[in-house]
Design a protein around this motif. Structure first.
Motif, short mmCIF file in Angstrom:
data_model
loop_
_atom_site.label_atom_id
_atom_site.label_comp_id
_atom_site.label_asym_id
_atom_site.label_seq_id
_atom_site.Cartn_x
_atom_site.Cartn_y
_atom_site.Cartn_z
N GLN A 48 -7.53 4.31 0.24
CA GLN A 48 -6.31 4.17 1.04
C GLN A 48 -5.06 4.44 0.21
O GLN A 48 -4.02 4.80 0.76
CB GLN A 48 -6.23 2.76 1.64
N THR A 49 -5.15 4.25 -1.10
CA THR A 49 -3.99 4.56 -1.94
C THR A 49 -4.26 5.76 -2.86
O THR A 49 -3.46 6.07 -3.74
CB THR A 49 -3.60 3.35 -2.82
N HIS A 50 -5.40 6.40 -2.65
CA HIS A 50 -5.73 7.59 -3.45
C HIS A 50 -6.19 8.72 -2.53
O HIS A 50 -7.33 9.20 -2.64
CB HIS A 50 -6.84 7.27 -4.46
N LEU A 72 0.83 -1.21 0.00
CA LEU A 72 0.00 0.00 0.00
C LEU A 72 0.87 1.26 0.00
O LEU A 72 0.52 2.26 -0.61
CB LEU A 72 -0.90 0.03 1.25
N LEU A 73 1.99 1.18 0.70
CA LEU A 73 2.82 2.38 0.90
C LEU A 73 3.96 2.49 -0.10
O LEU A 73 4.74 3.45 -0.03
CB LEU A 73 3.38 2.37 2.33
N ALA A 74 4.04 1.50 -1.02
CA ALA A 74 5.16 1.50 -1.97
C ALA A 74 5.23 2.83 -2.72
O ALA A 74 4.23 3.33 -3.23
CB ALA A 74 5.00 0.34 -2.96
N GLY A 75 6.41 3.40 -2.76
CA GLY A 75 6.62 4.63 -3.52
C GLY A 75 6.22 5.90 -2.81
O GLY A 75 6.40 7.00 -3.33
N THR A 76 5.65 5.78 -1.62
CA THR A 76 5.20 6.99 -0.91
C THR A 76 6.30 7.58 -0.03
O THR A 76 6.22 8.73 0.38
CB THR A 76 4.00 6.68 0.00
#
Ligand SMILES: Cc1cc2nc3c(=O)[nH]c(=O)nc-3n(C[C@H](O)[C@H](O)[C@H](O)COP(=O)(O)OP(=O)(O)OC[C@H]3O[C@@H](n4cnc5c(N)ncnc54)[C@H](O)[C@@H]3O)c2cc1C
Length: 380
Positions: free
Chosen positions: A371-373, A77-81
């Motif tokens: 959650q990812t947007h 979910l948090l990849a790249g954040t």
């Protein structure tokens, strides 16, 4: 003292290259707040959760029937954040030292902390729980071994969803729904008529105005001495919040929920922002918001806006929450969308049946998608 002043005195953006924001709890509120903060600020954001997967709590009654429920890893979910994820249990918060104590013996220092530890049911001995993933999985395993008589205690939205889901998937089990109030406590006349029709169709016996005095291995004892025999008792009433905030000395209400200002900052420790079930946030009707995903998601967005504003040295805006609908699943093929006034009173406007089930399913999918947007309006 404002959070800006606190940050100023402790360093943060002015005294240190990057402010440190630690988010406690990776549910609907914490995961979303962490995502929003990473995307909208240059703070070093750390998310701590007890478990490495996101739990879709609004589907736990489905998990309890053995249905597969997606549980994405936080690292995906948090990849790249840029959010750092820590799989650990938070044991304590020291709001003076600005430090979070973890079960593994380590600690995390912060400039601002976001509290999002959620809630759970106060489940008595001999009863099963659907408010945690472990509880729902344990219930599913127990029901797999066979159950002739099942009692679900509590006819709030979670109780209704749980009783109908379990009755639909276990038609050979005699299901009883026991409630201290009545099914029509929180719904319009049309809404409750539909719920009663579905409950009857699923063969659920309803015992209203019945306080449970005790749960025992053979079932329930009611306050008037009546015995309700049950092989399995599921407890859905009486949500409580973790006592971490109270132990830390934050100002809390009688239920242990963090008292917050309009921007969701702790009234006693403004560098603590609280969102979701753990916060006594106030809706536009003047009442503390319902513990719900529906209120937690906008609160998480406001919490992130508040932290972003504080880090930028601006005064944060206010959380404005107006109710619109209540969505209840009644098994997989039926549901109720109850339209409510902005102050949460039910209107005589409902959507029922398969159409309502589809609306509810779309909303539940949306709670994972968001959650990812994450979005923080530019005006924030
Ligand atoms: C069966 C069921 C159905 C529901 N259906 C609906 C619905 O249809 N609509 C709706 O609006 N609401 C619904 N709800 C309510 C909704 O799920 C909650 O209000 C929502 O999850 C609150 O979000 P939160 O982020 O505050 O807490 P949570 O989503 O519970 O997240 C809290 C997180 O904190 C973690 N945590 C807790 N303590 C610690 C600790 N000490 N250290 C580290 N991590 C910790 C937990 O593991 C969890 O991941 C339902 C609830 C249940 C149980």
């Amino acid at each position: 003292m404002t959070a800006t002043e606190v940050l100023g005195t402790r360093g943060g953006p002015r005294g240190r290259e990057r402010a440190r924001v630690v988010v406690l709890g990776g549910g609907y509120g914490g995961q979303l707040a962490a995502q929003s903060l990473a995307r909208r600020t240059d703070a070093a954001v750390t998310l701590v959760n007890d478990g490495d997967r996101f739990v879709q709590r609004v589907r736990l009654h489905q998990l309890a029937t053995g249905q597969p429920v997606e549980a994405p890893r936080f690292t995906d979910l948090l990849a790249g954040t840029g959010v750092r994820f820590v799989d650990d249990r938070v044991l304590g918060l020291d709001p003076v030292a600005h430090r979070v104590a973890l079960r593994d013996g380590g600690s995390l220092d912060y400039d601002v902390v976001v509290l999002a530890l959620g809630s759970h049911a106060a489940v008595p001995e001999h009863a099963y729980d659907v408010t945690t993933a472990a509880g729902a999985a344990e219930l599913a395993a127990r029901l797999d071994r066979g159950c002739r008589r099942l009692a679900v205690v509590g006819a709030g939205l979670t109780g209704l969803e749980t009783a109908t889901e379990l009755a639909e998937s276990h038609p050979a089990t005699a299901t009883t729904l026991v409630t201290a109030g009545a099914l029509d406590d929180d719904l319009s006349a049309k809404g409750v008529a539909h719920v009663r029709r579905v409950v009857a169709r699923l063969g659920i016996r309803v015992v209203e105005h019945a306080e449970v005095r005790a749960v025992h291995p053979g079932g329930l004892t009611l306050a008037d001495g009546t015995e309700e025999a049950a092989d399995v008792v599921v407890w859905t009433g009486g949500l409580v919040v973790p006592d971490l905030a109270a132990r830390a000395g934050l100002a809390v209400d009688a239920h242990g929920r963090v008292l917050v200002d309009a921007a969701l900052r702790s009234t006693s420790h403004p560098d603590v922002v609280a969102v979701g079930d753990v916060a006594a946030a106030v809706a536009s009707n003047g009442d503390v918001v319902r513990m719900a995903c529906a209120t937690t998601i906008p609160a998480a967005q406001q919490g992130a806006r508040t932290v972003a504003a504080v880090l930028a040295g601006r005064e944060p805006g206010a959380f404005r929450y107006r109710y619109a609908i209540r969505c209840v699943s009644l098994g997989r093929r039926d549901g109720l969308v109850q339209v409510v006034h902005t102050d949460d009173r039910p209107r005589e406007l409902v959507l029922t049946g398969r159409a309502a089930a589809r609306v509810k399913e779309a909303i539940v999918r949306g709670t994972l998608w968001v959650q990812t947007h994450p979005r923080i309006p530019a005006s924030a």
